[in-house]
Design a protein around this motif. Structure first.
Motif, PDB file in Angstrom:
ATOM      1  N   LEU A 599       0.824  -1.208   0.000  1.00 38.77           N
ATOM      2  CA  LEU A 599       0.000   0.000   0.000  1.00 38.77           C
ATOM      3  C   LEU A 599       0.863   1.265   0.000  1.00 38.77           C
ATOM      4  N   ARG A 600       1.896   1.289   0.823  1.00 34.17           N
ATOM      5  CA  ARG A 600       2.719   2.497   0.847  1.00 34.17           C
ATOM      6  C   ARG A 600       3.538   2.648  -0.433  1.00 34.17           C
ATOM      7  N   GLY A 601       3.646   1.551  -1.180  1.00 35.40           N
ATOM      8  CA  GLY A 601       4.333   1.633  -2.468  1.00 35.40           C
ATOM      9  C   GLY A 601       3.555   2.396  -3.524  1.00 35.40           C
ATOM     10  N   ARG A 602       2.310   2.763  -3.209  1.00 32.65           N
ATOM     11  CA  ARG A 602       1.514   3.567  -4.144  1.00 32.65           C
ATOM     12  C   ARG A 602       1.969   5.015  -4.174  1.00 32.65           C
ATOM     13  N   VAL A 603       2.767   5.445  -3.193  1.00 35.12           N
ATOM     14  CA  VAL A 603       3.225   6.832  -3.150  1.00 35.12           C
ATOM     15  C   VAL A 603       4.751   6.876  -3.230  1.00 35.12           C
ATOM     16  N   GLY A 604       5.278   8.061  -3.568  1.00 31.07           N
ATOM     17  CA  GLY A 604       6.724   8.214  -3.713  1.00 31.07           C
ATOM     18  C   GLY A 604       7.257   7.553  -4.952  1.00 31.07           C
ATOM     19  N   ARG A 605       6.424   7.467  -6.002  1.00 32.16           N
ATOM     20  CA  ARG A 605       6.796   6.740  -7.215  1.00 32.16           C
ATOM     21  C   ARG A 605       7.410   7.656  -8.283  1.00 32.16           C
ATOM     22  N   GLY A 606       7.390   8.950  -8.029  1.00 32.19           N
ATOM     23  CA  GLY A 606       7.928   9.880  -9.020  1.00 32.19           C
ATOM     24  C   GLY A 606       8.904  10.848  -8.394  1.00 32.19           C
ATOM     25  N   GLU A 607       8.858  12.077  -8.862  1.00 32.76           N
ATOM     26  CA  GLU A 607       9.797  13.090  -8.386  1.00 32.76           C
ATOM     27  C   GLU A 607       9.360  13.708  -7.062  1.00 32.76           C
ATOM     28  N   LYS A 608       8.120  13.444  -6.649  1.00 32.38           N
ATOM     29  CA  LYS A 608       7.645  13.974  -5.366  1.00 32.38           C
ATOM     30  C   LYS A 608       7.799  12.908  -4.280  1.00 32.38           C
ATOM     31  N   PRO A 609       8.269  13.306  -3.096  1.00 29.84           N
ATOM     32  CA  PRO A 609       8.416  12.314  -2.018  1.00 29.84           C
ATOM     33  C   PRO A 609       7.062  11.805  -1.543  1.00 29.84           C
ATOM     34  N   GLY A 610       7.038  10.569  -1.072  1.00 30.47           N
ATOM     35  CA  GLY A 610       5.810   9.965  -0.574  1.00 30.47           C
ATOM     36  C   GLY A 610       5.827   9.851   0.940  1.00 30.47           C
ATOM     37  N   PHE A 611       4.631   9.859   1.535  1.00 29.72           N
ATOM     38  CA  PHE A 611       4.499   9.769   2.989  1.00 29.72           C
ATOM     39  C   PHE A 611       3.431   8.732   3.322  1.00 29.72           C
ATOM     40  N   CYS A 612       3.799   7.788   4.178  1.00 33.60           N
ATOM     41  CA  CYS A 612       2.849   6.757   4.601  1.00 33.60           C
ATOM     42  C   CYS A 612       2.591   6.916   6.097  1.00 33.60           C
ATOM     43  N   PHE A 613       1.303   6.960   6.465  1.00 34.62           N
ATOM     44  CA  PHE A 613       0.924   7.103   7.871  1.00 34.62           C
ATOM     45  C   PHE A 613       0.115   5.883   8.307  1.00 34.62           C
ATOM     46  N   LEU A 614       0.581   5.238   9.350  1.00 25.92           N
ATOM     47  CA  LEU A 614      -0.123   4.102   9.938  1.00 25.92           C
ATOM     48  C   LEU A 614      -0.938   4.651  11.105  1.00 25.92           C
ATOM     49  N   VAL A 615      -2.233   4.848  10.883  1.00 27.70           N
ATOM     50  CA  VAL A 615      -3.062   5.639  11.802  1.00 27.70           C
ATOM     51  C   VAL A 615      -3.694   4.763  12.871  1.00 27.70           C
ATOM     52  N   ASN A 616      -3.213   4.949  14.103  1.00 29.52           N
ATOM     53  CA  ASN A 616      -3.752   4.216  15.249  1.00 29.52           C
ATOM     54  C   ASN A 616      -4.378   5.206  16.216  1.00 29.52           C
ATOM     55  N   ASP A 617      -5.586   5.650  15.926  1.00 33.62           N
ATOM     56  CA  ASP A 617      -6.251   6.560  16.849  1.00 33.62           C
ATOM     57  C   ASP A 617      -7.090   5.791  17.864  1.00 33.62           C
ATOM     58  N   LYS A 618      -6.854   4.458  17.899  1.00 32.76           N
ATOM     59  CA  LYS A 618      -7.478   3.613  18.915  1.00 32.76           C
ATOM     60  C   LYS A 618      -6.393   2.757  19.535  1.00 32.76           C
ATOM     61  N   LEU A 619      -6.626   2.275  20.757  1.00 30.40           N
ATOM     62  CA  LEU A 619      -5.626   1.452  21.426  1.00 30.40           C
ATOM     63  C   LEU A 619      -5.490   0.109  20.728  1.00 30.40           C
ATOM     64  N   ILE A 620      -4.261  -0.336  20.520  1.00 33.68           N
ATOM     65  CA  ILE A 620      -4.029  -1.663  19.955  1.00 33.68           C
ATOM     66  C   ILE A 620      -3.056  -2.418  20.848  1.00 33.68           C
ATOM     67  N   ALA A 621      -2.998  -3.720  20.646  1.00 27.53           N
ATOM     68  CA  ALA A 621      -2.148  -4.560  21.483  1.00 27.53           C
ATOM     69  C   ALA A 621      -0.671  -4.237  21.251  1.00 27.53           C
ATOM     70  N   LYS A 622       0.130  -4.515  22.268  1.00 26.15           N
ATOM     71  CA  LYS A 622       1.571  -4.270  22.183  1.00 26.15           C
ATOM     72  C   LYS A 622       2.184  -5.053  21.018  1.00 26.15           C
ATOM     73  N   PHE A 623       1.707  -6.282  20.817  1.00 22.48           N
ATOM     74  CA  PHE A 623       2.224  -7.107  19.718  1.00 22.48           C
ATOM     75  C   PHE A 623       1.967  -6.433  18.376  1.00 22.48           C
ATOM     76  N   SER A 624       0.759  -5.864  18.200  1.00 30.85           N
ATOM     77  CA  SER A 624       0.417  -5.192  16.948  1.00 30.85           C
ATOM     78  C   SER A 624       1.303  -3.983  16.718  1.00 30.85           C
ATOM     79  N   MET A 625       1.587  -3.234  17.766  1.00 34.63           N
ATOM     80  CA  MET A 625       2.458  -2.067  17.631  1.00 34.63           C
ATOM     81  C   MET A 625       3.868  -2.484  17.229  1.00 34.63           C
TER      82      MET A 625
END
Length: 712
Positions: A599-625
């Protein structure tokens, strides 16, 4: 012999169907086992016990130890049965919590036995007892020793024979439930196998080969390994480890033989030979507005060598997202077309097929090559026209989805089948496309890098080319984990990039809300981001939309009529919108690591830099983090793929899908047991090359299994 009658002792072998061992009365049971691939006596060997417990003798309550299994006898003092709840469905039987106090038969000690959510029949059975024998693991509750849900039996007298042990130190073997057949039933079937047969388990390895291997390190026969696993020989910790290693070896060894057969199968037909001159090669290079990398050129050398050979090419190009695999595939396609044959490019999604069609037609617009697109949404009239043109050879390159493997699709001369994102297809679909023409070459592309262990197993029948270097000018991407504390900064960053006329992907794990699961859905996120950015165009894309609707949204996003695209993972592979610079993934813990990397490979494919954000606005398990930290801290797809493989497993190697159930590994894990895999592979290749007669018998047996080769 009648198929439902029992086999006589002299006719019993590991090859007979299970129903011939157990008889007509158990046909329903054997049918259920057969439906999950357990058909012959030899298949029972691979149902491993859940546990083997050494039973202690019957003892006084004085010897009870917490956490240890105990067998005792006692006099029932009182019984308390309290209704708990009714079972839903027909009959609505009442379930009870049952408490029984019993006194030791050899002392004054009193202990408590408890059964939770048990049927009334258990209460009635215990109510008729005065003496009871029980077996269970002791536990402590409020400082008192008790047994929860122990096995029990009524006793006629203190002199009654034990129902759990006949002699001291007997073994209790517990098998798993298989397709609703209980472990108790499984054990009864296995117990019917004659004792003599356990020493006659056929071994694929020559006896002298086993002896030779055993000199260097413990390597037991297959017969001994199964006897230890099934406790026909009392298992010690060391014996169990050696037995497990032999069975792990066995699984890998058989896989390597099947892989060898599949490679040989591909080489059987004579292939069309397609040569390319240096002049043509240089002319093809001029079509591209960029210079190929060294890895791309080396891969093309390997492909061109295959295409000029006498056997069909079966090659996989692996490389990280954006490394230029498609450019290599186009170069190979031009070689085929220039030699008068046709090319088919099959994609897992309509969005990816459309993306390829737009990009390739644009690239080849000043050439005479005729390219067509075939999707499920293509009109019946257009499909008929395309089918006719393919048969007449008027189409040079056809791009499509699964529609390309339909029985209505025929080619005048298919020279090359290209399959993009192989991990989205099953092995049989690959073979079905290449079989449209005898001897067609096959080129497979995968942006999910293949760890070495997988290259020896799941992709062991393929030749593999690797592209590691990235084209010049790629800015790449940076990845950050977003928490509830940094969410507002994340929104401000999006606002800034939108002001620079850039575009944004927002990916969600689900289309609609599910009250039973606490994660984001497309509708909710669409509404939220529309409110966050009211001055920008926010639209959605998901797999349940009609094909023409998906095409419209995709095209509008590509033409920058949409600023923010809220989507499910349908955009995971192949989408190429250079102006999209932000990939935000909601609930990233719901995705595999390789999917996040894709999924993050969809951005940063050209002359503009890409930014990927893994959005955790809810609590997740330590293993998942910790998993997400792997993505945040690594850009190397091979490291990520190895970690993903370790977590998720490798799937089915020889089924119609890549993750089937019937032939999953029983013990072997290609990550944890990579050392055994390498040894098994070396041994298999050695015995094949030396034409060992033992191996020839096994290869002949596997050759009869069409599932290894065909689209069953």
């Amino acid at each position: 012999m009648n198929s439902s009658s029992k086999a006589s002792p002299k006719n019993i072998s590991w090859n007979i169907p299970i129903h011939q061992l157990v008889g007509k009365a158990s046909l329903k049971t054997t049918d259920k086992l057969a439906s999950v691939g357990i058909k012959h006596l030899s298949d029972l060997l691979w149902i491993f016990p859940l546990r083997v417990i050494e039973l202690p003798p019957i003892r006084s309550f004085d010897y009870i130890e917490e956490g240890k299994i105990f067998i005792g006898r006692g006099k029932i003092l009182n019984i308390q049965a309290r209704p708990n709840f009714r079972v839903s469905g027909r009959g609505k039987a009442m379930l009870y919590n049952l408490t029984v106090h019993i006194q030791d038969t050899s002392s004054d000690q009193v202990i408590t036995l408890r059964w939770f959510n048990t049927y009334g029949s258990v209460t009635q059975k215990i109510s008729k007892c005065s003496l009871i024998e029980f077996m269970g693991v002791a536990n402590s509750y409020n400082g008192q020793i008790q047994f929860s849900n122990p096995d029990f039996t009524a006793l006629d007298s203190l002199e009654s024979k034990s129902s759990f042990v006949t002699v001291s130190n007997e073994l209790k073997i517990q098998y798993p439930t298989v397709n609703s057949i209980s472990g108790i039933q499984i054990k009864k079937i296995i117990d019917k196998i004659p004792a003599s047969l356990w020493s006659e388990i056929p071994d694929p390895l020559p006896p002298d080969f086993i002896i030779k291997k055993n000199k260097n390190s413990p390597f037991m026969s297959l017969s001994d390994a199964f006897k230890i696993i099934h406790a026909k020989i009392k298992p010690t910790e060391e014996l169990l480890k050696n037995a497990e290693n032999r069975l792990i070896y066995e699984e890998f060894f058989e896989d390597q033989l099947k892989i060898h057969l599949r490679r040989e199968f591909y080489k059987k037909p004579k292939a069309q030979s397609f040569a390319i001159t240096k002049e043509s090669y240089l002319n093809h290079l001029k079509i591209f507005p960029f210079t190929l990398t060294a890895d791309q050129e080396n891969t093309l050398l390997e492909i061109n060598k295959d295409l000029s050979g006498i056997h069909p090419m079966m090659r996989l190009i692996q490389g990280d997202v954006g490394c230029g695999k498609t450019a290599v595939a186009i170069m190979a396609s031009l070689t085929i077309i220039d030699n008068g044959a046709q090319v088919a490019l099959m994609c897992p999604t309509e969005a990816l097929a459309l993306q390829h069609f737009i990009d390739i037609t644009s690239l080849l617009k000043n050439t005479p090559y005729k390219i067509k697109l075939l999707l499920g949404s293509t009109s019946a009239k257009e499909k008929k026209s395309i089918q006719l043109e393919l048969v007449e050879g008027k189409i040079d390159l056809i791009i499509g989805t699964h529609s390309l493997i339909q029985d209505t699709i025929h080619f005048k001369n298919l020279g090359l089948a290209i399959i993009d994102e192989q991990h989205k297809f099953g092995v049989d679909q690959r073979i079905k496309l290449t079989s449209k023409t005898t001897g067609a070459h096959c080129l497979i592309m995968s942006a999910t890098p293949i760890p070495r262990s997988l290259s020896l197993t799941q992709y062991g029948d393929l030749d593999i080319s690797t592209i590691k270097s990235m084209p010049l000018g790629r800015k790449g991407h940076k990845t950050r984990i977003v928490t509830s504390e940094t969410f507002i900064h994340f929104l401000n960053f999006i606002k800034t990039r939108l002001s620079l006329k850039e575009q944004v992907y927002i990916v969600v794990p689900a289309i609609i809300d599910n009250p039973d699961q606490d994660f984001h859905n497309l509708q909710n996120i669409l509404e939220r981001f529309t409110q966050y950015f009211p001055d920008h165009s926010v639209q959605s894309l998901h797999g349940q939309m009609k094909s023409d609707e998906k095409t419209k949204v995709f095209t509008e996003f590509k033409n920058h009529k949409i600023d923010i695209l809220v989507s499910t993972s349908v955009i995971e592979v192949g989408i190429n919108v250079l102006n999209a610079t932000i990939m935000a993934i909601m609930n990233p813990e719901r995705f595999g690591l390789s999917s996040l990397h894709q999924l993050r490979g969809r951005v940063g494919r050209g002359e503009k830099p890409g930014f990927c954000f893994l959005v955790n606005d809810k609590l997740i398990a330590k293993f998942s983090m910790e998993r997400l930290k792997v993505i945040e801290n690594n850009t190397d797809g091979f490291i990520i793929a190895e970690e993903d493989l370790r977590i998720r497993g490798e799937g089915d190697l020889f089924g119609t899908e890549q993750s089937g159930a019937e032939n999953q590994k029983r013990l072997a894990n290609i990550v944890l047991h990579a050392d055994i895999l390498n040894i098994a592979r070396e041994d298999a290749l050695y015995l094949i090359q030396t034409q060992n007669p033992f191996i020839k018998v096994l290869l002949d047996k596997f050759s009869a299994d069409d599932r290894i080769f065909t689209t069953a």
